[in-house]
Design an enzyme around this catalytic site. Structure first.
Site, PDB file in Angstrom:
ATOM      1  CB  SER A 273      -0.938  -0.035   1.208  1.00 55.94           C
ATOM      2  OG  SER A 273      -1.900   0.981   1.088  1.00 55.94           O
ATOM      3  CG  ASN A 274      -0.473   4.685  -1.256  1.00 57.89           C
ATOM      4  OD1 ASN A 274      -1.177   5.362  -0.517  1.00 57.89           O
ATOM      5  ND2 ASN A 274      -0.945   4.143  -2.379  1.00 57.89           N
ATOM      6  CG  HIS A 275       3.261   6.554   3.785  1.00 62.10           C
ATOM      7  ND1 HIS A 275       3.271   5.791   4.919  1.00 62.10           N
ATOM      8  CD2 HIS A 275       4.498   6.439   3.244  1.00 62.10           C
ATOM      9  CE1 HIS A 275       4.458   5.247   5.077  1.00 62.10           C
ATOM     10  NE2 HIS A 275       5.213   5.619   4.065  1.00 62.10           N
ATOM     11  CB  SER A 276      -3.057   7.767   0.405  1.00 60.37           C
ATOM     12  OG  SER A 276      -4.264   8.478   0.374  1.00 60.37           O
TER      13      SER A 276
ATOM     14  CB  ALA B 283      -2.569   7.305  -3.210  1.00 60.71           C
TER      15      ALA B 283
END
Ligand code: CTP
Length: 400
Positions: free
Chosen positions: A211-214, A278
């Site tokens: 995943s990502n930090h959004s 994101a």
């Protein structure tokens, strides 16, 4: 201060299990100073006590066109004309269908047809009923007829299933009602807006994901502001821990593939789309069915590209639609922003640069530049995500 002083509200209640929440909504409306007239369908009265509603509203509850004992006529034209707002909560699939077709076989549907005031509906039903194409057609029809739609929300349903169909919480409906009376020009009145927000989770196995930090904060702020401006807002959200903004219909998704499906299902009906999510660019090529054990792992993960949702929506974009993409770059990024804008057939592209202190993931502030297809550019100074959302929507609406 009471926010609904001198407001006359007709609260229509139809026959669903969520009718118990209408008593709480009624109490909240009264606490804000509204004068509330309750109209129940026959079915509603089997779910919630008329005496409760009469006591909470301070008015007799109306059900029939005339009083069986006294013959007193409950004039539906007057009820519809005199109200400042008609709210129907919960709205069942059955009454929704009658409203969409203009049928008026009871007092509530007759008041609906006579109403000159704004109408809010808060659908509630089981998830499969709500997803049925017939119900979705009726929803589209009521939206097109000018009804403001509050919810439904995802969550536990009376059937024991869980999904989209739960009536919005009374507190959210109250906020939407108060926003409706908050005078001032509503720049998105009657418009349909879709916003995507948050990250996506790409499964490696049932336990792990990429995943990502959004945080989803920017997308949620956009959805909330558009709803406050009178739009009918659909929020397609990846996994985040934010409450659904009031008056917004939220669809929760996990993966990029699910977000793709949800966005493409709803995109053509929209007047504005803000693609703030994101979305993962890559996903594991073959997610494992069981948890990958340490001794089985090769140390390498094979990835495949996800489908580009924004580009796919750009490819089927109707002429009246305004499509807004977002980009986060670690460099200044003007060239990349313009490249993305044209490549994905957007009308606007909002650029965040991680070079700016206070901008980007997680925080409560942001600093962005907006690029328009015709070459215009607007730079917004560092501000809260709520203020940035407002400025983005205002600039784009003014220029579209
Ligand atoms: N986007 C999308 N679907 C994807 C990837 C991105 O819809 N699979 C959207 C994002 O929501 C955003 C815009 O495309 O509105 C730009 O996202 P970004 O990640 O910056 O663009 P990419 O095309 O992935 O370019 P790159 O990663 O090479 O910078």
């Amino acid at each position: 201060m009471a926010r609904l002083n001198n407001k006359r509200i007709v609260l229509g209640i139809t026959g669903g299990i969520a009718a118990y929440k209408s008593a709480i909504l009624l109490r909240l409306l009264r606490q804000e100073g509204a004068d509330v007239q309750v109209i129940c369908t026959e079915q509603a009265a089997s779910f919630i006590g008329i005496k409760t509603l009469a006591a909470l509203s301070g008015n007799p509850v109306l059900q029939e066109f005339s009083d069986a004992q006294t013959g007193a006529w409950h004039n539906h034209v007057e009820l519809g004309n005199d109200a400042d707002l008609l709210i129907i909560a919960p709205l069942t699939a059955h009454t929704m269908s009658k409203m969409a077709q203009g049928q008026c076989d009871n007092l509530l549907t007759a008041v609906y047809l006579s109403a000159r005031c704004p109408v809010m509906i808060s659908p509630a039903m089981d998830l499969d009923m709500y997803a049925h194409p017939a119900v979705q057609r009726n929803m589209q029809c009521l939206r097109a007829d000018g009804c403001m739609v509050i919810g439904p929300e995802e969550g536990a349903l009376a059937s024991g299933l869980s999904g989209l169909g739960r009536m919005s919480e009374p507190e959210s409906i109250l906020e939407a009602v108060c926003a409706q009376f908050n005078n001032g020009p509503k720049m998105l009145h009657g418009r349909q807006v879709m916003v995507s927000a948050g990250p996506t989770y790409e499964a490696i196995d049932p336990v792990r994901f990429i995943s990502n930090h959004s945080s989803g904060k920017m997308g949620y702020a956009l959805a909330a502001f558009c709803a406050s401006q009178g739009a009918s807002v659909t929020l397609i959200s990846g996994p985040v821990h934010l409450p659904c903004p009031s008056g917004v219909q939220r669809i929760m998704v996990k993966s990029a593939a699910e977000m793709h499906q949800a966005c493409l299902d709803s995109c053509t009906a929209q007047d504005f789309i803000f693609m703030a999510a994101a979305v993962a660019d890559f996903t594991p090529a073959e997610p494992a069915e069981g948890k990958i054990k340490k001794h089985q792992a090769s140390g390498q993960l094979l990835l495949k590209p996800t489908r580009d949702i924004l580009a796919d929506m750009g490819a089927v974009k109707p002429a009246r639609q305004t499509l807004v993409g977002f980009a986060l770059e670690t460099e200044t990024g003007t060239d990349q922003a313009l490249d993305k804008l044209h490549r994905k057939n957007c009308d606007y592209l909002v650029l965040n640069s991680l070079q700016h202190h206070g901008a980007g993931f997680g925080g409560d502030t942001n600093q962005v530049s907006i690029f328009a297809r015709d070459g215009r550019k607007k730079e917004l100074p560092l501000a809260s995500k709520t203020e940035i959302a407002q400025s983005i929507v205002e600039w784009i609406c003014l220029n579209s």
